[in-house]
Design an enzyme around this catalytic site. Structure first.
Site, PDB file in Angstrom:
ATOM      1  N   TYR A 165       0.869  -1.169   0.000  1.00  0.00           N
ATOM      2  CA  TYR A 165       0.000   0.000   0.000  1.00  0.00           C
ATOM      3  C   TYR A 165       0.911   1.226   0.000  1.00  0.00           C
ATOM      4  O   TYR A 165       1.394   1.669   1.036  1.00  0.00           O
ATOM      5  CB  TYR A 165      -0.924  -0.022   1.225  1.00  0.00           C
ATOM      6  N   ASP A 175      -2.129  -1.423  -3.971  1.00  0.00           N
ATOM      7  CA  ASP A 175      -2.473  -0.048  -4.331  1.00  0.00           C
ATOM      8  C   ASP A 175      -1.180   0.743  -4.427  1.00  0.00           C
ATOM      9  O   ASP A 175      -0.583   1.088  -3.413  1.00  0.00           O
ATOM     10  CB  ASP A 175      -3.415   0.532  -3.267  1.00  0.00           C
TER      11      ASP A 175
END
Length: 271
Positions: free
Chosen positions: A126, A165
């Site tokens: 992330y 992400d």
């Protein structure tokens, strides 16, 4: 291991109230990667029969965090890109622990869970958001360099799959409105250059390689102005892999029909 799923759930507790378990069961992945879980250790107890659970928590409550659920037991789990890996299985250390002084600021947000398996490494990431006015760009740039060194080091021993992400639309085709977003968080020249650098280090982008000219392949939509219904989105969630794995890639689905977050799940299907 044939089916890998990655999903920024934007808060796992909220997602659990929006049908997460039903989607988890329907997707039926061999390995499931979550980002932005926004949890501390022990805040949820998930019953996932047949899955090994590997978590990484941020020291700041209600913030960031990643997890991997895998049917195959990991040989090893790593959680830091810029600090010595601590012995034992604790996902994170207490901020009062003596070891805390040795933990880089890059590793205090639970942004990586990396699992070693027989045939490859799986790295769930992330990436930090650069924030409005690029207020956190310097931190982001340091993170990018440390993460690139980390995954490049893993790739020395066996192939690597990166999923998560990445908080960056790489090229203009990766967002619906590139011109007005040029220079903004997620589409700044600096962030895009770092993603190029990561790919040039020795990673492929299977979805884009298989669909070089296909627009509209987005994974995140603002909650504003019916962006998702109109597919005014960004592609910021990825699977990247070592080139040696590319012949084994069968499909790279985007599950845009799956709700429960402002992101949708993305997949990597291997032969």
């Amino acid at each position: 291991m044939k089916k890998l799923i990655s999903w920024n759930v934007n808060g796992l507790r909220a997602s659990l109230n929006k049908g997460f378990m039903e989607q988890f069961e329907a997707l039926d992945a061999d390995l499931f990667m979550l980002q932005e879980i926004k949890l501390q250790e022990g805040q949820v107890e998930l019953e996932l029969p047949g899955y090994y659970q590997s978590w990484s928590y941020a020291l700041k409550k209600g913030y960031s965090g990643t997890a991997i659920f895998s049917k195959e037991k990991p040989l090893r789990v790593l959680r830091y890109v810029d600090s010595p890996q601590l012995a034992g299985d604790n996902p994170m250390i207490d901020d009062k622990a003596e070891e805390y002084v040795h933990l880089s600021d890059l590793d205090r947000e639970g942004r990586v869970t990396a699992c070693e398996f027989k045939d490859f490494w799986v790295v769930n990431v992330y990436t930090p958001n650069a924030q409005p006015e690029l207020a956190r760009l310097d931190f982001r740039m340091r993170w990018e360099d440390a993460f690139r060194r980390f995954v490049s080091g893993l790739a020395v021993s066996k192939p690597v799959i990166i999923g998560g992400d990445l908080n960056c639309a790489h090229e203009e085709i990766d967002l619906a409105r590139p011109k007005p977003n040029r220079g903004k968080p997620g589409f700044s020249d600096e962030e895009r250059a770092k993603l190029t650098q990561l790919l040039d280090t020795g990673f492929a982008d299977p979805l884009r390689e298989r669909n070089p000219d296909v627009p509209g392949l987005y994974t995140w939509w603002s909650y504003r102005a019916n962006a998702r219904a109109n597919n005014v989105g960004w592609r910021i969630d990825y699977f990247l892999c070592s080139p040696s794995l590319m012949p084994h890639v069968e499909d790279t689905p985007i599950y845009a029909e799956v709700f429960g977050s402002d992101h949708c799940p993305v997949g990597l299907i291997l032969k």
